[in-house]
Design an enzyme around this catalytic site. Structure first.
Site, short mmCIF file in Angstrom:
data_model
loop_
_atom_site.label_atom_id
_atom_site.label_comp_id
_atom_site.label_asym_id
_atom_site.label_seq_id
_atom_site.Cartn_x
_atom_site.Cartn_y
_atom_site.Cartn_z
N THR A 72 0.84 -1.21 0.00
CA THR A 72 0.00 0.00 0.00
C THR A 72 0.86 1.24 0.00
OG1 THR A 72 -1.80 1.20 1.10
CG2 THR A 72 -0.21 0.13 2.55
N ASP A 101 -7.51 -4.03 -0.31
CA ASP A 101 -8.36 -3.21 -1.18
C ASP A 101 -9.66 -2.99 -0.44
OD1 ASP A 101 -8.20 -1.87 -3.81
OD2 ASP A 101 -10.16 -2.78 -4.02
N TYR A 145 -12.99 8.51 4.25
CA TYR A 145 -14.36 8.93 4.56
C TYR A 145 -14.66 8.88 6.06
CZ TYR A 145 -15.00 8.14 -0.49
OH TYR A 145 -14.89 8.17 -1.86
N ASP A 146 -13.65 8.63 6.88
CA ASP A 146 -13.89 8.50 8.33
C ASP A 146 -14.67 9.69 8.92
OD1 ASP A 146 -12.82 5.98 8.67
OD2 ASP A 146 -10.82 6.69 9.20
N HIS A 159 -13.62 -2.51 9.38
CA HIS A 159 -13.58 -3.52 8.32
C HIS A 159 -12.20 -4.16 8.23
CE1 HIS A 159 -12.46 0.44 7.13
NE2 HIS A 159 -12.19 0.16 5.87
N ARG A 160 -11.16 -3.34 8.39
CA ARG A 160 -9.78 -3.83 8.32
C ARG A 160 -9.51 -4.79 9.47
NH1 ARG A 160 -8.35 0.82 7.03
NH2 ARG A 160 -8.58 0.27 4.84
O1 LIG Z 1 -12.74 6.56 5.87
C1 LIG Z 1 -12.16 5.57 5.49
N1 LIG Z 1 -11.69 4.71 6.43
C2 LIG Z 1 -11.11 3.55 6.13
O2 LIG Z 1 -10.70 2.79 7.02
C3 LIG Z 1 -11.03 3.24 4.74
N2 LIG Z 1 -10.56 2.20 4.08
C4 LIG Z 1 -10.71 2.48 2.78
N3 LIG Z 1 -11.28 3.68 2.60
C5 LIG Z 1 -11.59 4.37 1.33
O3 LIG Z 1 -11.39 3.48 0.27
C6 LIG Z 1 -10.22 3.80 -0.48
C7 LIG Z 1 -9.40 2.57 -0.66
O4 LIG Z 1 -8.96 2.42 -1.98
P1 LIG Z 1 -7.75 1.42 -2.19
O5 LIG Z 1 -8.01 0.15 -1.46
O6 LIG Z 1 -7.42 1.33 -3.61
O7 LIG Z 1 -6.57 2.14 -1.40
P2 LIG Z 1 -5.68 3.38 -1.79
O8 LIG Z 1 -5.71 3.63 -3.27
O9 LIG Z 1 -6.05 4.52 -0.93
O10 LIG Z 1 -4.22 2.88 -1.37
P3 LIG Z 1 -3.46 1.54 -1.90
O11 LIG Z 1 -3.50 0.56 -0.76
O12 LIG Z 1 -4.20 1.03 -3.10
O13 LIG Z 1 -2.06 1.96 -2.21
C8 LIG Z 1 -9.46 4.78 0.40
O14 LIG Z 1 -8.61 5.64 -0.34
C9 LIG Z 1 -10.60 5.49 1.11
O15 LIG Z 1 -11.16 6.44 0.23
C10 LIG Z 1 -11.49 4.17 3.80
N4 LIG Z 1 -12.04 5.33 4.17
MG LIG Z 2 -5.59 2.02 -4.48
#
Ligand SMILES: O=c1[nH]c(=O)c2ncn([C@@H]3O[C@H](COP(=O)(O)OP(=O)(O)OP(=O)(O)O)[C@@H](O)[C@H]3O)c2[nH]1
Ligand SMILES: [Mg+2]
Length: 198
Positions: free
Chosen positions: A8, A71, A156-157, A182-183
């Site tokens: 990530t 993801d 979006y927290d 969720h994580r």
């Molecule tokens: O308020 C939030 N609390 C969370 O706990 C959370 N987890 C995910 N999200 C949203 O979903 C996208 C993931 O997209 P995603 O899985 O592609 O990750 P990312 O692109 O940010 O980073 P990477 O891991 O891919 O490098 C993120 O950017 C956020 O907008 C969250 N929002």
């Molecule tokens: Mg991503």
């Protein structure tokens, strides 16, 4: 100390994994901490699973060691599950958490409380050289607040109120988020694998 690469580049996720893996005596190292310049992986899949696998398998092939990816995204019922897998870039490129929040609040402008239900979803994938990729999924139910509030967390927290709470995820202390998110729910299912990590 044992270590595990997390595929990530999201600082918020990286910090949460650091804390959650430290409990198992494992140093979770994100791509942001590596010396080498790791290329961005295009998330071209149509599911959380496909995108997680693109990340964990892509980085595993590059480094030839075990890699975990996350993801995740927000699924809002009144928006037919959007932003879903497009959560990170919902308001367009470049990735902008604040613009994403503004867009969601605008889209829910005429949606009243009982219909503002939503859930965060997280798929973790673990890729080990020579083995099939393993997947675990977790979710966290809640609703979308009328306005943003709070400064903890990321994404979006500030507009997500988890079920059983009155505050947004961003108003709750990080140690609470890390017990209900969720994580966390996806991580718990990986516990046995984590404990056997060498
Ligand atoms: O308020 C939030 N609390 C969370 O706990 C959370 N987890 C995910 N999200 C949203 O979903 C996208 C993931 O997209 P995603 O899985 O592609 O990750 P990312 O692109 O940010 O980073 P990477 O891991 O891919 O490098 C993120 O950017 C956020 O907008 C969250 N929002
Ligand atoms: Mg991503």
């Amino acid at each position: 100390m044992k270590q595990l690469i997390i595929a990530t580049k999201n600082k918020g996720k990286a910090e949460e994994f650091k804390i959650m893996f430290a409990k198992y005596g494992i140093n979770a190292i994100s791509l942001l901490e590596l010396e080498e310049d790791i290329p961005d992986i295009e998330e071209t899949g149509s599911t959380f699973e496909e995108n997680a696998a693109l990340k964990s398998e892509g980085i595993m092939k590059l480094l030839n060691i075990p890699v975990m990816a996350d993801d995740s995204g927000l699924m809002i019922d009144a928006l037919d599950g959007r932003p879903g897998i497009f959560s990170a870039r919902y308001a367009g490129e470049p990735k902008d958490d604040q613009a994403n929040i503004v867009k969601v609040l605008k889209e829910l402008e005429n949606v009243q409380d009982p219909n503002r239900t939503a859930r965060f979803v997280c798929v973790l994938s673990v890729s080990i050289p020579g083995q099939p990729t393993l997947f675990k999924k977790g979710s966290c139910e809640g609703k979308i607040a009328l306005a943003e509030s709070g400064s903890h967390g990321f994404g979006y927290d500030p507009i997500f109120i988890p079920e059983g709470y009155e505050q947004t995820m961003a108003e709750l202390e990080p140690n609470i988020k890390n017990k209900i998110s969720h994580r966390y729910h996806a991580m718990v299912q990986l516990e046995e694998w984590i404990q056997n990590l060498s």
